[in-house]
Design an enzyme around this catalytic site. Sequence first.
Site, PDB file in Angstrom:
ATOM      1  N   HIS A 231       0.795  -1.235   0.000  1.00 46.39           N
ATOM      2  CA  HIS A 231       0.000   0.000   0.000  1.00 46.39           C
ATOM      3  C   HIS A 231       0.826   1.283   0.000  1.00 46.39           C
ATOM      4  CE1 HIS A 231       0.818  -0.162   4.346  1.00 46.39           C
ATOM      5  NE2 HIS A 231       0.617   1.139   4.322  1.00 46.39           N
TER       6      HIS A 231
HETATM    7  C1  UD1 Z   1      -2.135   5.795   5.451  1.00 45.11           C
HETATM    8  C2  UD1 Z   1      -0.842   6.368   5.995  1.00 45.11           C
HETATM    9  C3  UD1 Z   1       0.248   5.330   5.949  1.00 45.11           C
HETATM   10  C4  UD1 Z   1      -0.174   4.052   6.629  1.00 45.11           C
HETATM   11  C5  UD1 Z   1      -1.506   3.585   6.072  1.00 45.11           C
HETATM   12  C6  UD1 Z   1      -1.991   2.402   6.876  1.00 45.11           C
HETATM   13  C7  UD1 Z   1      -0.531   8.775   5.577  1.00 45.11           C
HETATM   14  C8  UD1 Z   1       0.173   9.784   4.763  1.00 45.11           C
HETATM   15  N1  UD1 Z   1      -0.403   7.503   5.185  1.00 45.11           N
HETATM   16  O1  UD1 Z   1      -1.907   5.493   4.085  1.00 45.11           O
HETATM   17  O2  UD1 Z   1       1.392   5.815   6.614  1.00 45.11           O
HETATM   18  O3  UD1 Z   1       0.806   3.082   6.417  1.00 45.11           O
HETATM   19  O4  UD1 Z   1      -2.472   4.622   6.171  1.00 45.11           O
HETATM   20  O5  UD1 Z   1      -2.902   1.629   6.198  1.00 45.11           O
HETATM   21  O6  UD1 Z   1      -1.156   9.123   6.547  1.00 45.11           O
HETATM   22  N2  UD1 Z   1      -9.259   4.794   1.208  1.00 45.11           N
HETATM   23  C9  UD1 Z   1     -10.491   4.214   1.151  1.00 45.11           C
HETATM   24  N3  UD1 Z   1     -11.097   3.857   2.326  1.00 45.11           N
HETATM   25  C10 UD1 Z   1     -10.522   4.072   3.539  1.00 45.11           C
HETATM   26  C11 UD1 Z   1      -9.271   4.677   3.577  1.00 45.11           C
HETATM   27  C12 UD1 Z   1      -8.633   5.031   2.409  1.00 45.11           C
HETATM   28  O7  UD1 Z   1     -11.061   3.996   0.093  1.00 45.11           O
HETATM   29  O8  UD1 Z   1     -11.122   3.708   4.570  1.00 45.11           O
HETATM   30  C13 UD1 Z   1      -8.570   5.119  -0.066  1.00 45.11           C
HETATM   31  C14 UD1 Z   1      -8.896   6.514  -0.596  1.00 45.11           C
HETATM   32  O9  UD1 Z   1      -8.936   6.443  -1.971  1.00 45.11           O
HETATM   33  C15 UD1 Z   1      -7.680   7.314  -0.153  1.00 45.11           C
HETATM   34  C16 UD1 Z   1      -6.557   6.292  -0.237  1.00 45.11           C
HETATM   35  O10 UD1 Z   1      -7.158   5.070   0.133  1.00 45.11           O
HETATM   36  O11 UD1 Z   1      -7.453   8.431  -0.963  1.00 45.11           O
HETATM   37  C17 UD1 Z   1      -5.381   6.589   0.654  1.00 45.11           C
HETATM   38  O12 UD1 Z   1      -5.797   6.764   2.010  1.00 45.11           O
HETATM   39  P1  UD1 Z   1      -4.914   7.641   3.009  1.00 45.11           P
HETATM   40  O13 UD1 Z   1      -5.477   7.536   4.361  1.00 45.11           O
HETATM   41  O14 UD1 Z   1      -4.681   8.997   2.469  1.00 45.11           O
HETATM   42  O15 UD1 Z   1      -3.494   6.951   2.962  1.00 45.11           O
HETATM   43  P2  UD1 Z   1      -3.117   5.416   3.078  1.00 45.11           P
HETATM   44  O16 UD1 Z   1      -2.508   5.006   1.780  1.00 45.11           O
HETATM   45  O17 UD1 Z   1      -4.247   4.648   3.613  1.00 45.11           O
HETATM   46  N1  UDP Z   2      -3.519  -5.636   8.924  1.00 44.41           N
HETATM   47  C1  UDP Z   2      -4.802  -6.164   9.079  1.00 44.41           C
HETATM   48  N2  UDP Z   2      -5.497  -6.532   7.968  1.00 44.41           N
HETATM   49  C2  UDP Z   2      -4.981  -6.423   6.711  1.00 44.41           C
HETATM   50  C3  UDP Z   2      -3.677  -5.890   6.562  1.00 44.41           C
HETATM   51  C4  UDP Z   2      -2.979  -5.491   7.691  1.00 44.41           C
HETATM   52  O1  UDP Z   2      -5.284  -6.289  10.200  1.00 44.41           O
HETATM   53  O2  UDP Z   2      -5.673  -6.772   5.752  1.00 44.41           O
HETATM   54  C5  UDP Z   2      -2.765  -5.215  10.130  1.00 44.41           C
HETATM   55  C6  UDP Z   2      -1.388  -5.827  10.246  1.00 44.41           C
HETATM   56  O3  UDP Z   2      -1.459  -7.106  10.845  1.00 44.41           O
HETATM   57  C7  UDP Z   2      -0.678  -4.807  11.102  1.00 44.41           C
HETATM   58  C8  UDP Z   2      -1.293  -3.500  10.662  1.00 44.41           C
HETATM   59  O4  UDP Z   2      -2.514  -3.842  10.028  1.00 44.41           O
HETATM   60  O5  UDP Z   2      -0.949  -5.016  12.476  1.00 44.41           O
HETATM   61  C9  UDP Z   2      -0.400  -2.785   9.714  1.00 44.41           C
HETATM   62  O6  UDP Z   2      -1.079  -1.713   9.139  1.00 44.41           O
HETATM   63  P1  UDP Z   2      -0.775  -1.162   7.691  1.00 44.41           P
HETATM   64  O7  UDP Z   2      -0.020  -2.156   6.908  1.00 44.41           O
HETATM   65  O8  UDP Z   2      -2.051  -0.661   7.150  1.00 44.41           O
HETATM   66  O9  UDP Z   2       0.107   0.143   7.987  1.00 44.41           O
HETATM   67  P2  UDP Z   2       1.653   0.384   8.318  1.00 44.41           P
HETATM   68  O10 UDP Z   2       2.067  -0.526   9.412  1.00 44.41           O
HETATM   69  O11 UDP Z   2       2.421   0.179   7.050  1.00 44.41           O
HETATM   70  O12 UDP Z   2       1.682   1.816   8.697  1.00 44.41           O
END
Ligand code: UD1
Ligand code: UDP
Length: 392
Positions: A231
Amino acid sequence: MKVLSIVGARPQFIKAAVVSRQMRRAGVEELLVHSGQHYDANMSDVFFRELELPQPSYYLGIGSGRHGEQTGRILAGVEDVLLKEDPDIVVIYGDTNTTLAGALAPVKLHIPVAHVEAGLRSYNRQMPEEINRIVADHCSNLLFCPTETAVQNLKREGFQNIGPAGHSDAGNESWFPEQQRQTPLVVNVGDVMLDLAREVKVQLDREGQGKTQILGRYGLRPQEYVLTTIHRASNTDESENLRSILAALRQIARSGLKVLFPIHPRTRKALAEADLSALLDTRGIITSDPVSYVEMIALESEARLLLTDSGGVQKEAYFFKVPCVVAREETEWTELVEIGWNRLAGARTEAILAATEAILREDFAHKPRPDYYGTGHAAARIVNVLQWFVER
Ligand code: UD1
Ligand code: UDP
Protein backbone atom coordinates in the site's frame (compact mmCIF):
# COMPACT_ATOMS: atom_id res chain seq x y z
CA MET A 1 -5.37 12.46 34.75
CA LYS A 2 -7.21 13.02 31.49
CA VAL A 3 -5.63 11.61 28.33
CA LEU A 4 -6.77 12.43 24.82
CA SER A 5 -5.69 9.79 22.31
CA ILE A 6 -5.78 10.51 18.59
CA VAL A 7 -6.19 7.77 16.00
CA GLY A 8 -7.46 7.60 12.43
CA ALA A 9 -5.75 4.90 10.36
CA ARG A 10 -5.69 1.10 10.59
CA PRO A 11 -2.33 0.60 12.32
CA GLN A 12 -3.27 3.24 14.89
CA PHE A 13 -6.41 1.42 15.99
CA ILE A 14 -4.25 -1.65 16.57
CA LYS A 15 -1.56 0.19 18.54
CA ALA A 16 -4.04 2.27 20.54
CA ALA A 17 -6.11 -0.78 21.48
CA VAL A 18 -3.32 -2.13 23.69
CA VAL A 19 -2.50 1.15 25.37
CA SER A 20 -6.15 2.05 25.82
CA ARG A 21 -6.85 -1.24 27.59
CA GLN A 22 -3.89 -0.63 29.88
CA MET A 23 -5.22 2.84 30.68
CA ARG A 24 -8.58 1.34 31.64
CA ARG A 25 -6.81 -1.14 33.93
CA ALA A 26 -4.90 1.70 35.58
CA GLY A 27 -8.08 3.76 36.02
CA VAL A 28 -6.89 6.52 33.68
CA GLU A 29 -9.57 8.65 32.02
CA GLU A 30 -9.11 8.45 28.25
CA LEU A 31 -11.00 10.23 25.48
CA LEU A 32 -10.51 8.83 22.01
CA VAL A 33 -10.58 11.02 18.91
CA HIS A 34 -10.98 9.26 15.54
CA SER A 35 -9.99 11.55 12.67
CA GLY A 36 -11.87 9.49 10.08
CA GLN A 37 -8.77 9.20 7.87
CA HIS A 38 -9.70 5.54 7.41
CA TYR A 39 -13.44 4.98 7.26
CA ASP A 40 -14.27 1.74 5.39
CA ALA A 41 -15.70 -0.84 7.79
CA ASN A 42 -12.81 -3.22 7.10
CA MET A 43 -10.22 -0.46 7.70
CA SER A 44 -11.78 0.91 10.90
CA ASP A 45 -14.93 -0.56 12.57
CA VAL A 46 -13.65 -4.12 12.50
CA PHE A 47 -10.70 -3.17 14.74
CA PHE A 48 -12.87 -1.36 17.26
CA ARG A 49 -15.07 -4.44 17.55
CA GLU A 50 -12.40 -7.09 17.52
CA LEU A 51 -9.88 -5.34 19.77
CA GLU A 52 -12.51 -3.90 22.14
CA LEU A 53 -11.36 -0.37 21.57
CA PRO A 54 -13.92 2.00 23.14
CA GLN A 55 -16.07 3.94 20.70
CA PRO A 56 -14.49 7.32 19.94
CA SER A 57 -15.72 10.26 22.00
CA TYR A 58 -15.17 12.38 18.88
CA TYR A 59 -15.39 11.23 15.26
CA LEU A 60 -14.10 14.00 13.00
CA GLY A 61 -15.16 12.33 9.74
CA ILE A 62 -12.29 13.90 7.76
CA GLY A 63 -12.04 11.19 5.08
CA SER A 64 -9.56 11.13 2.21
CA GLY A 65 -7.82 14.06 0.53
CA ARG A 66 -4.54 15.61 -0.52
CA HIS A 67 -1.90 15.70 2.21
CA GLY A 68 -2.24 19.36 3.13
CA GLU A 69 -6.00 19.31 2.87
CA GLN A 70 -6.41 16.17 4.97
CA THR A 71 -3.84 17.19 7.58
CA GLY A 72 -5.30 20.69 7.81
CA ARG A 73 -8.83 19.44 8.39
CA ILE A 74 -7.66 17.06 11.10
CA LEU A 75 -5.62 19.84 12.71
CA ALA A 76 -8.65 22.13 12.93
CA GLY A 77 -10.88 19.34 14.18
CA VAL A 78 -8.43 18.26 16.88
CA GLU A 79 -7.89 21.85 17.98
CA ASP A 80 -11.64 22.26 18.59
CA VAL A 81 -11.67 19.13 20.72
CA LEU A 82 -8.61 20.23 22.70
CA LEU A 83 -10.10 23.63 23.45
CA LYS A 84 -13.24 21.95 24.73
CA GLU A 85 -11.65 19.10 26.70
CA ASP A 86 -8.36 20.60 27.94
CA PRO A 87 -6.63 17.23 28.52
CA ASP A 88 -3.48 16.76 30.61
CA ILE A 89 -1.70 15.09 27.73
CA VAL A 90 -2.31 13.99 24.12
CA VAL A 91 -1.17 10.56 22.91
CA ILE A 92 -0.42 10.06 19.20
CA TYR A 93 0.60 6.93 17.31
CA GLY A 94 2.89 6.14 14.40
CA ASP A 95 3.44 8.33 11.36
CA THR A 96 0.26 9.07 9.44
CA ASN A 97 -1.28 12.43 8.59
CA THR A 98 -3.45 11.95 11.69
CA THR A 99 -0.24 11.69 13.74
CA LEU A 100 1.12 14.89 12.23
CA ALA A 101 -2.05 16.90 12.89
CA GLY A 102 -2.37 15.26 16.30
CA ALA A 103 1.10 16.54 17.21
CA LEU A 104 0.72 20.08 15.87
CA ALA A 105 -2.63 20.94 17.43
CA PRO A 106 -1.67 20.33 21.10
CA VAL A 107 1.90 21.66 20.92
CA LYS A 108 0.53 25.04 19.76
CA LEU A 109 -1.83 25.07 22.72
CA HIS A 110 0.98 24.12 25.13
CA ILE A 111 -0.58 20.77 25.88
CA PRO A 112 2.05 18.00 26.32
CA VAL A 113 2.32 15.34 23.62
CA ALA A 114 3.36 11.69 23.93
CA HIS A 115 4.38 9.89 20.73
CA VAL A 116 4.06 6.12 20.63
CA GLU A 117 6.46 4.64 18.05
CA ALA A 118 8.87 7.56 18.19
CA GLY A 119 12.31 7.70 16.63
CA LEU A 120 11.74 5.63 13.51
CA ARG A 121 13.50 6.89 10.40
CA SER A 122 13.76 5.65 6.85
CA TYR A 123 15.96 8.64 5.89
CA ASN A 124 13.85 8.95 2.75
CA ARG A 125 12.11 12.32 2.73
CA GLN A 126 10.07 11.40 -0.34
CA MET A 127 8.05 9.22 1.98
CA PRO A 128 5.13 11.17 3.48
CA GLU A 129 5.47 9.21 6.72
CA GLU A 130 9.08 10.36 7.20
CA ILE A 131 8.03 14.01 7.42
CA ASN A 132 5.17 13.11 9.75
CA ARG A 133 7.50 11.23 12.12
CA ILE A 134 10.15 13.91 12.27
CA VAL A 135 7.63 16.65 13.03
CA ALA A 136 5.72 14.50 15.52
CA ASP A 137 8.90 13.60 17.42
CA HIS A 138 10.05 17.20 17.61
CA CYS A 139 6.65 18.31 18.98
CA SER A 140 6.63 15.63 21.69
CA ASN A 141 7.43 15.73 25.39
CA LEU A 142 7.43 11.95 25.79
CA LEU A 143 8.95 9.88 23.00
CA PHE A 144 8.12 6.20 23.38
CA CYS A 145 10.56 4.28 21.19
CA PRO A 146 9.90 0.69 20.18
CA THR A 147 13.59 -0.20 19.64
CA GLU A 148 17.13 0.81 20.48
CA THR A 149 17.62 1.78 16.82
CA ALA A 150 14.90 4.40 17.30
CA VAL A 151 16.61 5.75 20.44
CA GLN A 152 19.88 6.08 18.56
CA ASN A 153 18.14 7.92 15.71
CA LEU A 154 16.76 10.44 18.17
CA LYS A 155 20.14 10.89 19.87
CA ARG A 156 21.57 11.86 16.50
CA GLU A 157 18.86 14.52 16.23
CA GLY A 158 19.90 16.02 19.54
CA PHE A 159 17.62 14.32 22.07
CA GLN A 160 19.70 13.71 25.19
CA ASN A 161 17.30 12.89 27.96
CA ILE A 162 17.10 9.10 27.63
CA GLY A 163 15.38 6.83 30.15
CA PRO A 164 16.50 3.25 30.74
CA ALA A 165 15.32 0.54 28.36
CA GLY A 166 13.40 -2.48 29.56
CA HIS A 167 12.58 -1.01 32.96
CA SER A 168 9.88 -3.27 34.30
CA ASP A 169 9.34 -2.01 37.81
CA ALA A 170 5.66 -1.21 37.30
CA GLY A 171 4.45 1.81 39.18
CA ASN A 172 7.92 3.04 39.97
CA GLU A 173 9.54 5.20 37.35
CA SER A 174 11.65 7.06 39.93
CA TRP A 175 14.73 6.55 37.76
CA PHE A 176 14.04 9.84 36.07
CA PRO A 177 16.31 12.63 37.38
CA GLU A 178 14.39 15.57 38.80
CA GLN A 179 16.41 18.30 37.09
CA GLN A 180 15.76 16.94 33.57
CA ARG A 181 11.97 17.00 33.72
CA GLN A 182 11.57 20.00 31.45
CA THR A 183 13.29 18.50 28.41
CA PRO A 184 11.69 15.88 26.14
CA LEU A 185 12.14 12.37 27.47
CA VAL A 186 13.02 9.44 25.22
CA VAL A 187 12.28 5.94 26.53
CA ASN A 188 12.66 2.59 24.83
CA VAL A 189 9.51 0.93 26.11
CA GLY A 190 9.40 -1.83 23.50
CA ASP A 191 6.82 -2.26 20.77
CA VAL A 192 3.11 -2.18 21.58
CA MET A 193 2.49 -4.28 18.45
CA LEU A 194 4.41 -7.13 20.05
CA ASP A 195 2.17 -6.97 23.14
CA LEU A 196 -0.93 -7.49 21.05
CA ALA A 197 0.39 -9.85 18.38
CA ARG A 198 1.71 -12.22 21.02
CA GLU A 199 -1.54 -12.20 22.95
CA VAL A 200 -3.72 -12.85 19.90
CA LYS A 201 -1.41 -15.62 18.68
CA VAL A 202 -1.62 -17.36 22.07
CA GLN A 203 -5.43 -17.16 21.91
CA LEU A 204 -5.47 -18.56 18.38
CA ASP A 205 -3.12 -21.41 19.33
CA ARG A 206 -5.29 -22.22 22.34
CA GLU A 207 -8.44 -22.35 20.24
CA GLY A 208 -6.71 -24.58 17.67
CA GLN A 209 -9.55 -24.83 15.19
CA GLY A 210 -9.78 -21.06 14.72
CA LYS A 211 -6.60 -20.81 12.71
CA THR A 212 -7.46 -23.77 10.48
CA GLN A 213 -10.85 -22.22 9.79
CA ILE A 214 -9.34 -18.86 8.87
CA LEU A 215 -6.84 -20.47 6.48
CA GLY A 216 -9.64 -22.66 5.11
CA ARG A 217 -11.64 -19.58 4.10
CA TYR A 218 -8.95 -18.84 1.54
CA GLY A 219 -8.24 -22.46 0.60
CA LEU A 220 -4.80 -22.33 2.26
CA ARG A 221 -2.70 -24.78 4.22
CA PRO A 222 0.10 -23.87 6.65
CA GLN A 223 3.49 -23.17 5.05
CA GLU A 224 2.12 -23.45 1.53
CA TYR A 225 1.47 -19.81 0.76
CA VAL A 226 2.94 -16.33 0.65
CA LEU A 227 0.94 -13.57 2.33
CA THR A 228 1.36 -10.17 0.73
CA THR A 229 0.24 -6.61 1.48
CA ILE A 230 1.14 -3.57 -0.62
CA HIS A 231 0.00 0.00 0.00
CA ARG A 232 2.96 2.42 0.12
CA ALA A 233 2.52 5.51 -2.04
CA SER A 234 5.75 4.69 -3.91
CA ASN A 235 4.35 1.28 -4.87
CA THR A 236 0.81 2.33 -5.74
CA ASP A 237 1.04 5.83 -7.22
CA GLU A 238 3.77 4.71 -9.63
CA SER A 239 1.99 2.17 -11.78
CA GLU A 240 5.24 0.68 -13.11
CA ASN A 241 6.20 -0.31 -9.56
CA LEU A 242 2.80 -1.84 -8.98
CA ARG A 243 2.97 -3.72 -12.28
CA SER A 244 6.41 -5.01 -11.42
CA ILE A 245 5.31 -6.26 -7.98
CA LEU A 246 2.31 -8.00 -9.57
CA ALA A 247 4.61 -9.69 -12.06
CA ALA A 248 6.60 -11.08 -9.13
CA LEU A 249 3.40 -12.33 -7.45
CA ARG A 250 2.38 -14.11 -10.67
CA GLN A 251 5.79 -15.74 -10.91
CA ILE A 252 5.64 -16.92 -7.28
CA ALA A 253 2.15 -18.36 -7.84
CA ARG A 254 3.39 -20.19 -10.94
CA SER A 255 6.23 -21.73 -8.96
CA GLY A 256 3.76 -23.58 -6.75
CA LEU A 257 3.28 -21.43 -3.63
CA LYS A 258 -0.13 -19.83 -3.38
CA VAL A 259 -0.27 -16.07 -2.87
CA LEU A 260 -2.89 -14.44 -0.64
CA PHE A 261 -3.25 -10.70 -1.24
CA PRO A 262 -5.67 -8.74 1.00
CA ILE A 263 -5.90 -5.50 -0.94
CA HIS A 264 -5.69 -2.08 0.78
CA PRO A 265 -8.26 0.42 -0.62
CA ARG A 266 -5.51 2.66 -1.92
CA THR A 267 -4.08 -0.25 -3.88
CA ARG A 268 -7.51 -1.36 -5.11
CA LYS A 269 -7.99 2.12 -6.52
CA ALA A 270 -4.50 2.21 -8.09
CA LEU A 271 -5.07 -1.20 -9.70
CA ALA A 272 -8.30 0.02 -11.27
CA GLU A 273 -6.83 3.34 -12.43
CA ALA A 274 -3.80 1.70 -14.06
CA ASP A 275 -5.97 -1.08 -15.43
CA LEU A 276 -3.86 -3.75 -13.73
CA SER A 277 -6.53 -5.77 -11.89
CA ALA A 278 -6.56 -8.46 -14.57
CA LEU A 279 -2.96 -9.35 -13.70
CA LEU A 280 -4.25 -10.76 -10.42
CA ASP A 281 -6.59 -13.08 -12.27
CA THR A 282 -4.02 -15.81 -12.10
CA ARG A 283 -4.21 -19.37 -10.84
CA GLY A 284 -2.69 -19.48 -7.36
CA ILE A 285 -3.30 -15.81 -6.53
CA ILE A 286 -6.14 -15.27 -4.08
CA THR A 287 -7.25 -11.70 -3.50
CA SER A 288 -9.51 -10.37 -0.76
CA ASP A 289 -10.62 -7.18 0.90
CA PRO A 290 -8.55 -6.14 3.92
CA VAL A 291 -8.88 -8.75 6.65
CA SER A 292 -9.44 -8.33 10.38
CA TYR A 293 -6.54 -8.26 12.82
CA VAL A 294 -7.19 -11.74 14.21
CA GLU A 295 -7.41 -13.12 10.68
CA MET A 296 -4.22 -11.34 9.76
CA ILE A 297 -2.32 -12.76 12.73
CA ALA A 298 -3.52 -16.27 11.87
CA LEU A 299 -2.57 -15.85 8.22
CA GLU A 300 0.83 -14.31 8.98
CA SER A 301 1.85 -16.89 11.52
CA GLU A 302 1.22 -19.86 9.20
CA ALA A 303 2.69 -18.35 6.00
CA ARG A 304 5.85 -19.64 4.35
CA LEU A 305 6.94 -16.07 3.91
CA LEU A 306 5.53 -12.55 3.90
CA LEU A 307 6.00 -10.05 1.11
CA THR A 308 5.07 -6.55 2.16
CA ASP A 309 5.75 -2.84 2.17
CA SER A 310 3.84 -2.38 5.43
CA GLY A 311 5.74 -1.24 8.50
CA GLY A 312 3.71 -3.30 10.94
CA VAL A 313 3.68 -6.47 8.87
CA GLN A 314 7.51 -6.48 8.59
CA LYS A 315 7.71 -6.82 12.36
CA GLU A 316 4.83 -9.22 12.80
CA ALA A 317 6.72 -11.54 10.42
CA TYR A 318 9.60 -11.55 12.89
CA PHE A 319 7.32 -11.98 15.92
CA PHE A 320 6.07 -15.21 14.32
CA LYS A 321 9.44 -16.42 12.99
CA VAL A 322 8.36 -15.96 9.39
CA PRO A 323 10.95 -14.50 6.98
CA CYS A 324 9.91 -11.45 5.01
CA VAL A 325 10.63 -9.82 1.67
CA VAL A 326 10.26 -6.05 1.98
CA ALA A 327 9.06 -4.39 -1.22
CA ARG A 328 10.87 -1.17 -0.40
CA GLU A 329 14.31 0.32 -0.99
CA GLU A 330 14.82 1.11 2.68
CA THR A 331 13.11 0.42 5.99
CA GLU A 332 12.72 1.82 9.49
CA TRP A 333 13.11 -1.68 10.92
CA THR A 334 16.76 -1.96 9.90
CA GLU A 335 17.68 -4.47 12.61
CA LEU A 336 15.59 -7.13 10.88
CA VAL A 337 17.42 -6.64 7.60
CA GLU A 338 20.80 -6.63 9.34
CA ILE A 339 20.10 -9.93 11.04
CA GLY A 340 18.81 -11.51 7.82
CA TRP A 341 15.19 -12.29 8.75
CA ASN A 342 13.96 -9.61 6.35
CA ARG A 343 15.31 -8.76 2.90
CA LEU A 344 14.92 -5.44 1.14
CA ALA A 345 13.91 -5.93 -2.48
CA GLY A 346 12.28 -2.71 -3.67
CA ALA A 347 9.63 -3.03 -6.35
CA ARG A 348 11.59 -4.71 -9.15
CA THR A 349 10.32 -8.14 -10.19
CA GLU A 350 13.78 -9.75 -10.39
CA ALA A 351 14.85 -8.39 -7.01
CA ILE A 352 11.65 -9.64 -5.34
CA LEU A 353 12.05 -13.07 -6.92
CA ALA A 354 15.74 -13.27 -5.98
CA ALA A 355 14.95 -12.36 -2.36
CA THR A 356 12.07 -14.85 -2.28
CA GLU A 357 14.23 -17.65 -3.66
CA ALA A 358 17.05 -16.88 -1.24
CA ILE A 359 14.62 -17.06 1.68
CA LEU A 360 13.08 -20.32 0.47
CA ARG A 361 16.55 -21.89 0.25
CA GLU A 362 17.61 -20.77 3.73
CA ASP A 363 17.02 -22.69 6.95
CA PHE A 364 15.58 -20.24 9.48
CA ALA A 365 14.98 -22.78 12.24
CA HIS A 366 18.15 -21.93 14.16
CA LYS A 367 18.61 -18.34 13.12
CA PRO A 368 19.07 -16.04 16.14
CA ARG A 369 16.06 -13.90 17.10
CA PRO A 370 17.08 -11.19 19.59
CA ASP A 371 14.35 -9.39 21.56
CA TYR A 372 14.61 -6.14 19.64
CA TYR A 373 11.01 -5.21 20.47
CA GLY A 374 10.96 -5.68 24.22
CA THR A 375 9.19 -8.23 26.32
CA GLY A 376 5.53 -7.64 25.46
CA HIS A 377 4.93 -5.06 28.23
CA ALA A 378 5.28 -1.87 26.24
CA ALA A 379 1.74 -0.63 26.99
CA ALA A 380 2.21 -1.03 30.74
CA ARG A 381 5.41 0.98 30.62
CA ILE A 382 3.79 3.69 28.52
CA VAL A 383 0.94 4.11 30.99
CA ASN A 384 3.40 4.19 33.92
CA VAL A 385 5.44 6.94 32.34
CA LEU A 386 2.30 8.90 31.36
CA GLN A 387 1.06 8.74 34.95
CA TRP A 388 4.43 9.76 36.32
CA PHE A 389 4.67 12.65 33.85
CA VAL A 390 1.20 14.05 34.50
CA GLU A 391 1.02 13.41 38.24
CA ARG A 392 4.59 14.43 39.08
C1 UD1 B 1 -2.14 5.79 5.45
C2 UD1 B 1 -0.84 6.37 5.99
C3 UD1 B 1 0.25 5.33 5.95
C4 UD1 B 1 -0.17 4.05 6.63
C5 UD1 B 1 -1.51 3.59 6.07
C6 UD1 B 1 -1.99 2.40 6.88
C7 UD1 B 1 -0.53 8.78 5.58
C8 UD1 B 1 0.17 9.78 4.76
N1 UD1 B 1 -0.40 7.50 5.19
O1 UD1 B 1 -1.91 5.49 4.08
O2 UD1 B 1 1.39 5.81 6.61
O3 UD1 B 1 0.81 3.08 6.42
O4 UD1 B 1 -2.47 4.62 6.17
O5 UD1 B 1 -2.90 1.63 6.20
O6 UD1 B 1 -1.16 9.12 6.55
N2 UD1 B 1 -9.26 4.79 1.21
C9 UD1 B 1 -10.49 4.21 1.15
N3 UD1 B 1 -11.10 3.86 2.33
C10 UD1 B 1 -10.52 4.07 3.54
C11 UD1 B 1 -9.27 4.68 3.58
C12 UD1 B 1 -8.63 5.03 2.41
O7 UD1 B 1 -11.06 4.00 0.09
O8 UD1 B 1 -11.12 3.71 4.57
C13 UD1 B 1 -8.57 5.12 -0.07
C14 UD1 B 1 -8.90 6.51 -0.60
O9 UD1 B 1 -8.94 6.44 -1.97
C15 UD1 B 1 -7.68 7.31 -0.15
C16 UD1 B 1 -6.56 6.29 -0.24
O10 UD1 B 1 -7.16 5.07 0.13
O11 UD1 B 1 -7.45 8.43 -0.96
C17 UD1 B 1 -5.38 6.59 0.65
O12 UD1 B 1 -5.80 6.76 2.01
P1 UD1 B 1 -4.91 7.64 3.01
O13 UD1 B 1 -5.48 7.54 4.36
O14 UD1 B 1 -4.68 9.00 2.47
O15 UD1 B 1 -3.49 6.95 2.96
P2 UD1 B 1 -3.12 5.42 3.08
O16 UD1 B 1 -2.51 5.01 1.78
O17 UD1 B 1 -4.25 4.65 3.61
N1 UDP C 1 -3.52 -5.64 8.92
C1 UDP C 1 -4.80 -6.16 9.08
N2 UDP C 1 -5.50 -6.53 7.97
C2 UDP C 1 -4.98 -6.42 6.71
C3 UDP C 1 -3.68 -5.89 6.56
C4 UDP C 1 -2.98 -5.49 7.69
O1 UDP C 1 -5.28 -6.29 10.20
O2 UDP C 1 -5.67 -6.77 5.75
C5 UDP C 1 -2.76 -5.22 10.13
C6 UDP C 1 -1.39 -5.83 10.25
O3 UDP C 1 -1.46 -7.11 10.84
C7 UDP C 1 -0.68 -4.81 11.10
C8 UDP C 1 -1.29 -3.50 10.66
O4 UDP C 1 -2.51 -3.84 10.03
O5 UDP C 1 -0.95 -5.02 12.48
C9 UDP C 1 -0.40 -2.78 9.71
O6 UDP C 1 -1.08 -1.71 9.14
P1 UDP C 1 -0.78 -1.16 7.69
O7 UDP C 1 -0.02 -2.16 6.91
O8 UDP C 1 -2.05 -0.66 7.15
O9 UDP C 1 0.11 0.14 7.99
P2 UDP C 1 1.65 0.38 8.32
O10 UDP C 1 2.07 -0.53 9.41
O11 UDP C 1 2.42 0.18 7.05
O12 UDP C 1 1.68 1.82 8.70
